[in-house]
Design a protein around this motif. Sequence first.
Motif, short mmCIF file in Angstrom:
data_model
loop_
_atom_site.label_atom_id
_atom_site.label_comp_id
_atom_site.label_asym_id
_atom_site.label_seq_id
_atom_site.Cartn_x
_atom_site.Cartn_y
_atom_site.Cartn_z
N ARG A 212 0.83 -1.20 0.00
CA ARG A 212 0.00 0.00 0.00
C ARG A 212 0.86 1.25 0.00
O ARG A 212 0.55 2.24 -0.66
N GLY A 213 1.98 1.20 0.74
CA GLY A 213 2.89 2.34 0.76
C GLY A 213 3.52 2.59 -0.61
O GLY A 213 3.74 3.74 -0.99
N ASP A 214 3.79 1.50 -1.35
CA ASP A 214 4.34 1.65 -2.71
C ASP A 214 3.34 2.36 -3.62
O ASP A 214 3.72 3.25 -4.42
N TRP A 215 2.05 1.97 -3.51
CA TRP A 215 1.04 2.61 -4.34
C TRP A 215 0.87 4.09 -3.98
O TRP A 215 0.67 4.93 -4.86
N GLU A 216 0.95 4.40 -2.70
CA GLU A 216 0.87 5.80 -2.29
C GLU A 216 2.05 6.59 -2.84
O GLU A 216 1.90 7.76 -3.22
N LEU A 217 3.23 5.97 -2.88
CA LEU A 217 4.40 6.62 -3.46
C LEU A 217 4.21 6.90 -4.94
O LEU A 217 4.47 8.03 -5.41
N LEU A 218 3.73 5.90 -5.69
CA LEU A 218 3.52 6.08 -7.13
C LEU A 218 2.48 7.16 -7.41
O LEU A 218 2.66 7.99 -8.31
N ARG A 219 1.40 7.15 -6.63
CA ARG A 219 0.36 8.17 -6.82
C ARG A 219 0.87 9.54 -6.41
O ARG A 219 0.65 10.53 -7.11
N GLY A 220 1.56 9.60 -5.28
CA GLY A 220 2.02 10.88 -4.77
C GLY A 220 2.99 11.59 -5.69
O GLY A 220 2.97 12.82 -5.79
N LEU A 221 3.83 10.83 -6.40
CA LEU A 221 4.80 11.43 -7.31
C LEU A 221 4.32 11.43 -8.76
O LEU A 221 5.01 11.92 -9.65
N GLY A 222 3.14 10.86 -9.00
CA GLY A 222 2.59 10.86 -10.36
C GLY A 222 3.37 10.00 -11.33
O GLY A 222 3.49 10.34 -12.51
N ILE A 223 3.87 8.84 -10.87
CA ILE A 223 4.71 7.99 -11.73
C ILE A 223 4.12 6.59 -11.87
O ILE A 223 4.84 5.65 -12.23
N SER A 224 2.84 6.43 -11.62
CA SER A 224 2.22 5.10 -11.74
C SER A 224 2.37 4.55 -13.15
O SER A 224 2.53 3.33 -13.35
N HIS A 225 2.34 5.44 -14.14
CA HIS A 225 2.40 5.00 -15.53
C HIS A 225 3.73 4.34 -15.87
O HIS A 225 3.81 3.53 -16.80
N LEU A 226 4.79 4.65 -15.13
CA LEU A 226 6.09 4.06 -15.40
C LEU A 226 6.14 2.59 -15.00
O LEU A 226 6.98 1.83 -15.50
N PHE A 227 5.26 2.18 -14.08
CA PHE A 227 5.27 0.80 -13.60
C PHE A 227 4.03 0.03 -14.07
O PHE A 227 3.74 -1.04 -13.55
N ALA A 228 3.31 0.59 -15.04
CA ALA A 228 2.21 -0.12 -15.69
C ALA A 228 2.61 -0.29 -17.15
O ALA A 228 2.77 0.70 -17.87
N ILE A 229 2.81 -1.53 -17.56
CA ILE A 229 3.31 -1.78 -18.91
C ILE A 229 2.35 -1.20 -19.94
O ILE A 229 1.18 -1.57 -20.00
N SER A 230 2.86 -0.26 -20.73
CA SER A 230 2.00 0.46 -21.67
C SER A 230 2.81 0.84 -22.91
O SER A 230 3.78 0.15 -23.27
N GLY A 231 2.44 1.95 -23.52
CA GLY A 231 3.06 2.35 -24.78
C GLY A 231 4.55 2.58 -24.68
O GLY A 231 5.31 2.25 -25.60
#
Length: 730
Positions: A212-231
């Motif tokens: 949960r802390g990792d997800w809060e980190l990704l959301r807080g810094l706006g970098i979730s897209h870097l760890f979701a395989i995408s374009g």
Amino acid sequence: MDKRLFAFCLGISSLMVWPWLPSPDTWLWLACLIVVSGRRRALACFLLGLMWAICFSHWQLSWLQYPTLFTRSQIIVAQVDALHSTRPHHSQLIVRLSHLNGQALSPKPKVLLNWQSQQPSPKNGQVIQSVARLRLPHGLHNPGTFASSRWLLGQGVTAQASISGVLSASAPAPNEGVRARAVKALREHTQHLAAQPWILALTVGDRSGLTRGDWELLRGLGISHLFAISGLHIGLVAALGLLVGRLTGRRWLAGLLAVALALIYAWLAGFSVPTQRALLMLVLWLGIWLWGRFWSGWRILLATCTLLLSVQPWLVLNQGFWLSVVAVSAILALAAWQKTRSLWRLQLGLSLLLLPLVMLIFGGLSWLSLPVNWLLIPLFSVLLMPLLLMAALLLAPAPLLSHALFWLVDFLLHHLMSLLQALHTLASPWLWLTEAQLGLILALLLLPFLLLPRARSISILGITVALLAQWPAPHWQVRVLDVGQGLSVLVTQGKQALLYDTGNRFSSGFNMADAVILPLLRRLGVSELEYMVISHNDQDHSGNRDYLAKVLPIKHRLGEWHLGQKCRAGQHMQWGRLSLTILWPVQLTGHSNNDSCVMRISDGQLSVLLTGDIEARAEYALLATQPLLSSQLLISPHHGSNSSSTSAFIQAVSPRWGVHTAGFNNRWGFPGAAVKERYAQQNIEQLVTGELGMVHFISQDEQWHLMTHRRSAVWYHQLNAWLQHTKPLE
């Protein structure tokens, strides 16, 4: 061609706002309209998309009309498609049903299956035979609450189920076993690495190891897209294939190698929506490149959306799909407008264009997102992702070299994430936005569009709606929250709030504080509670008491607290313009329900009576000891149980409104038919939170005004009404 593709996608996208699901016979009328549309091909394409969305929806939902599907347990045979979440002794699986009570199903519907067992949950590809209890994909409905029913349909899931017995489980299918073995080998090879959860997220899309802390980190810094395989990730893999293929001097070989590597990577990632979109765009672009033709980026995007929506129209209900589409659209618009390849300008423009969508979906923004992404996107693109992909590709042919590369990636990722965690802790960059703040920011973002003649009318409308959010709030308000089978009522005057009961908290980790109460408080700009009242110790009333006390300042605690003021009849408190009066209990009887704290809140003109779970015995005692029970708004005792709401009690309160806090399709049948009849005999309008969602009243002109007249008027929130062959707007 572009107009036709856009019109077709628009026709399918209209299903997001249908007030009810049109009759299956509608396709015939639409087909006739298509025939007579003549040369208006864009209109014909729109009608074709609309017709396909209606036919697809009925096709996917047809199995829900199976007799007694939701009234008793069913024997199902299903294959596991994916693991949605995993916790100790509790998992959620997405399965595809092949048989129901021995009858083959076509199409094979997807079901979200709750697995609660001491045994390990089934793996991907396994076929299980089980006894399950099925229910509709129905979600809680409150401002700020995650729209689970929409999310489920966006994943193609048309029902939920709970396992009550496992009869058999087969071995994984061979094609699923290949991917499972590859993931297992990668997991074993990296198990000693500190950054394994991040490595698995970037290579195979497995983010189950993130806390949960990792997800809060990704959301807080706006970098979730870097760890979701995408374009970004698919593009890097394809670029590696193009680079190697171009060394051979054969153009077709370079394109083939790029597609092959991208396809393998997308397969390992489980073909998520972003990877599907990126893979299709890549195949289209490479096909046109090899063909020697030219298509604009917009045409490739429209063709990709057309192909995706033709296969799965419900993708328009998936937020990830729209984030992907809007992001690519923003890049194309910026590339055409800037006429430059400046990376920082592109990132700045992309962040600004995506900001409104991010705020609307997530309810906040990160003020550090832009600078952090400026640094991390080049770092991931140039260094981390190439190293990680090389390590994964060399895992089988050169394990020693792969191990060395994984060690290097682990070293870089571990220290990078430690630095980001320190930055997140120090700066607290995520800002939750209230409704008023969100409206003001959106109004400011729409101001530049006033300079564009074609967008002026839309921007003026948007600014007007956004500024209306700044309108002064009523004197006081009552919100009866939709917390399933439980109770939680929020009373506010200005920014001050009183919370009566907290809803349930479950062993799986899901709780009504994180799902309902805290998101609503953030939207309202409430940062502390003046009062928290716990009526009694039952879990569906007090389940989040201690948790909320940890995360929120609470000035006054009443009722069932270890440390706090116990409720006793005769207590009176003045809270601003409102008077709080405790009517019950006189003394504890040892009966949990009948010892509930009964509170009357009044401003001298309007009042609300909060009754907890009192039953007939306590109601008669109240009638004998309390001369003043009358209230225009009554939260019915014990969720509308037949053991409560006696005729004498209802008559003494004499409310105009009665609210039953009963969960949707709950197993106890609350509110009881006899209870509803007793309220109806006294001409009291009744509301049920499980049917309407949160019930919201505001004080105005010395009357209660109901703000919730019906559940959100969208068809996917009202499947129960569709099954009963009624239109929810009638």
